[in-house]
Design an enzyme around this catalytic site. Sequence first.
Site, PDB file in Angstrom:
ATOM      1  N   LYS A   1       0.831  -1.211   0.000  1.00 19.76           N
ATOM      2  CA  LYS A   1       0.000   0.000   0.000  1.00 19.76           C
ATOM      3  C   LYS A   1       0.869   1.266   0.000  1.00 19.76           C
ATOM      4  O   LYS A   1       0.641   2.181  -0.778  1.00 19.76           O
ATOM      5  CB  LYS A   1      -0.935   0.006   1.227  1.00 19.76           C
ATOM      6  CG  LYS A   1      -1.879  -1.197   1.243  1.00 19.76           C
ATOM      7  CD  LYS A   1      -2.799  -1.207   2.441  1.00 19.76           C
ATOM      8  CE  LYS A   1      -2.084  -1.459   3.765  1.00 19.76           C
ATOM      9  NZ  LYS A   1      -1.399  -2.758   3.859  1.00 19.76           N
ATOM     10  N   THR A   2       1.885   1.287   0.881  1.00 22.70           N
ATOM     11  CA  THR A   2       2.771   2.463   0.956  1.00 22.70           C
ATOM     12  C   THR A   2       3.523   2.632  -0.360  1.00 22.70           C
ATOM     13  O   THR A   2       3.678   3.745  -0.876  1.00 22.70           O
ATOM     14  CB  THR A   2       3.779   2.285   2.109  1.00 22.70           C
ATOM     15  OG1 THR A   2       3.055   1.956   3.286  1.00 22.70           O
ATOM     16  CG2 THR A   2       4.601   3.528   2.340  1.00 22.70           C
TER      17      THR A   2
ATOM     18  N   ASP B   1      -1.243   6.605   6.349  1.00 21.18           N
ATOM     19  CA  ASP B   1      -1.195   5.167   6.627  1.00 21.18           C
ATOM     20  C   ASP B   1      -2.063   4.884   7.854  1.00 21.18           C
ATOM     21  O   ASP B   1      -2.257   5.785   8.685  1.00 21.18           O
ATOM     22  CB  ASP B   1       0.278   4.769   6.898  1.00 21.18           C
ATOM     23  CG  ASP B   1       0.500   3.284   6.690  1.00 21.18           C
ATOM     24  OD1 ASP B   1      -0.422   2.593   6.228  1.00 21.18           O
ATOM     25  OD2 ASP B   1       1.615   2.814   7.005  1.00 21.18           O
TER      26      ASP B   1
ATOM     27  N   THR C   1      -5.461  -1.556   6.979  1.00 20.74           N
ATOM     28  CA  THR C   1      -5.509  -3.022   7.057  1.00 20.74           C
ATOM     29  C   THR C   1      -6.895  -3.457   7.514  1.00 20.74           C
ATOM     30  O   THR C   1      -7.195  -4.634   7.557  1.00 20.74           O
ATOM     31  CB  THR C   1      -4.472  -3.530   8.077  1.00 20.74           C
ATOM     32  OG1 THR C   1      -4.659  -2.810   9.303  1.00 20.74           O
ATOM     33  CG2 THR C   1      -3.066  -3.309   7.581  1.00 20.74           C
TER      34      THR C   1
ATOM     35  N   ARG D   1       6.472  -8.118   1.727  1.00 20.72           N
ATOM     36  CA  ARG D   1       7.369  -7.730   2.824  1.00 20.72           C
ATOM     37  C   ARG D   1       8.035  -8.954   3.439  1.00 20.72           C
ATOM     38  O   ARG D   1       9.239  -8.943   3.717  1.00 20.72           O
ATOM     39  CB  ARG D   1       6.625  -6.948   3.903  1.00 20.72           C
ATOM     40  CG  ARG D   1       7.553  -6.624   5.092  1.00 20.72           C
ATOM     41  CD  ARG D   1       6.896  -5.794   6.158  1.00 20.72           C
ATOM     42  NE  ARG D   1       6.581  -4.470   5.662  1.00 20.72           N
ATOM     43  CZ  ARG D   1       5.440  -3.836   5.903  1.00 20.72           C
ATOM     44  NH1 ARG D   1       4.503  -4.421   6.630  1.00 20.72           N
ATOM     45  NH2 ARG D   1       5.232  -2.635   5.418  1.00 20.72           N
TER      46      ARG D   1
HETATM   47  P1  ADP Z   1       2.206  -1.961   3.175  1.00 19.22           P
HETATM   48  O1  ADP Z   1       2.232  -0.462   3.094  1.00 19.22           O
HETATM   49  O2  ADP Z   1       0.991  -2.549   2.509  1.00 19.22           O
HETATM   50  O3  ADP Z   1       2.393  -2.493   4.561  1.00 19.22           O
HETATM   51  P2  ADP Z   1       4.709  -1.769   1.706  1.00 19.22           P
HETATM   52  O4  ADP Z   1       4.323  -0.881   0.571  1.00 19.22           O
HETATM   53  O5  ADP Z   1       5.493  -1.149   2.819  1.00 19.22           O
HETATM   54  O6  ADP Z   1       3.415  -2.523   2.309  1.00 19.22           O
HETATM   55  O7  ADP Z   1       5.500  -3.021   1.084  1.00 19.22           O
HETATM   56  C1  ADP Z   1       6.369  -3.835   1.831  1.00 19.22           C
HETATM   57  C2  ADP Z   1       7.600  -4.127   1.007  1.00 19.22           C
HETATM   58  O8  ADP Z   1       7.247  -5.060  -0.007  1.00 19.22           O
HETATM   59  C3  ADP Z   1       8.177  -2.903   0.337  1.00 19.22           C
HETATM   60  O9  ADP Z   1       9.454  -2.678   0.830  1.00 19.22           O
HETATM   61  C4  ADP Z   1       8.245  -3.224  -1.139  1.00 19.22           C
HETATM   62  O10 ADP Z   1       9.609  -3.256  -1.508  1.00 19.22           O
HETATM   63  C5  ADP Z   1       7.732  -4.633  -1.289  1.00 19.22           C
HETATM   64  N1  ADP Z   1       6.612  -4.725  -2.235  1.00 19.22           N
HETATM   65  C6  ADP Z   1       5.321  -4.532  -1.929  1.00 19.22           C
HETATM   66  N2  ADP Z   1       4.549  -4.755  -2.998  1.00 19.22           N
HETATM   67  C7  ADP Z   1       5.363  -5.108  -3.999  1.00 19.22           C
HETATM   68  C8  ADP Z   1       5.141  -5.477  -5.373  1.00 19.22           C
HETATM   69  N3  ADP Z   1       3.910  -5.565  -5.889  1.00 19.22           N
HETATM   70  N4  ADP Z   1       6.208  -5.764  -6.141  1.00 19.22           N
HETATM   71  C9  ADP Z   1       7.450  -5.727  -5.614  1.00 19.22           C
HETATM   72  N5  ADP Z   1       7.726  -5.393  -4.317  1.00 19.22           N
HETATM   73  C10 ADP Z   1       6.692  -5.086  -3.525  1.00 19.22           C
END
Ligand code: ADP
Length: 341
Positions: free
Chosen positions: A67-68, A112, A161, A220
């Site tokens: 998401k981030t 977030d 989430t 992640r």
């Molecule tokens: P969330 O905000 O949903 O908790 P993040 O955006 O922080 O998740 O993603 C976690 C990690 O996973 C990031 O460091 C990113 O590098 C990796 N990541 C997430 N989605 C992808 C994707 N679709 N393709 C490649 N890497 C991804």
Amino acid sequence: MQPDPVLSPAGDDSDSSLDQALRPRSFDEFVGQRTLLDNLRVYIQAAQGRGEPLDHVLLSGLPGLGKTTLASLIARELGVECRTTSGPALVRPADLAGILTNVGRGELLFIDEIHRLPAAVEELLYSAMEDFAIDILIDQGPNARSVRVPLQHFTLVGATTREGMLSAPLRGRFGLLEKLDVYPPADIEEILRRSAARLGVGIDEAPLARVARVARGTPRVANRLIKRLRDFAQITAAGRITDEVGVDALRRLGIDDNGLCETDRRILTSLHRAGGGPVGLKTVAVAAGEDPETIEDVYEPFLLTEGWLMRTPRGRCLTERAAEWFAKNGGKSGTAQRSLF
Ligand code: ADP
């Protein structure tokens, strides 16, 4: 009790420069979630075509699904700044007001954990999202009066989430509601392959599939695993992740053949000790050494989909599969594959 090094939000992200290196830098580098990406591309192009800011976007999905990352990629596609904050960081309405009055036209504000906004802050967001203006209370007592402050036409990207915990008025103010799903193994393998290349470490096909199987469909988790496997490969196998390195590293990280980690086993053991349940979430959380929200968002989705645990109105229960596993293993979960931490 140590936090789980691979799964816990309190786990290992100390090497944040590595995390930066692993983050996709464009929509093309973002693996999977095709429908969502295709939709976003259309919305972005359409908004740009009209010369208008993008509608507000709500991204929902389990932790670690991207998401981030997506929020920053949307900003990049739009060619605008992205300001980042989070629900728990915005304690008072003034905290949000200070940020909103500094966001430029068309720019992105990423919040977030938006489901954790305090009520008074959330209320301020309503008029900001809808009217692009906020009412700020100045002075106190009989002199108190409200002043309307106009804002630039910005785009809010919220991440959650817990979409179900969002109030209807807040949810209703998002024009675009997008959900991220857990990734199929093929996508996780692709992410592992790319991350290994970025980290400059070779990886064989067998460990790739093995790690993808235990990464819970979560980028992640996949990235945390590949970083640790790289360490083991560097010390034991001349820098290449062979299957032997993969097997050994997963064992050292406390991940067993079923993909269960130490915390999963603590959760299941607490239920087993209570005769299979039902056990309340808070009690399970204490036994596992994590907070209840983390148990629900990080550990349980895997235990539910893999058929180890059930949620019932009276609490958590072991499934038949789990009961059989305990019967076979003499009721000693975790001893066969003890974590080394
Ligand atoms: P969330 O905000 O949903 O908790 P993040 O955006 O922080 O998740 O993603 C976690 C990690 O996973 C990031 O460091 C990113 O590098 C990796 N990541 C997430 N989605 C992808 C994707 N679709 N393709 C490649 N890497 C991804």
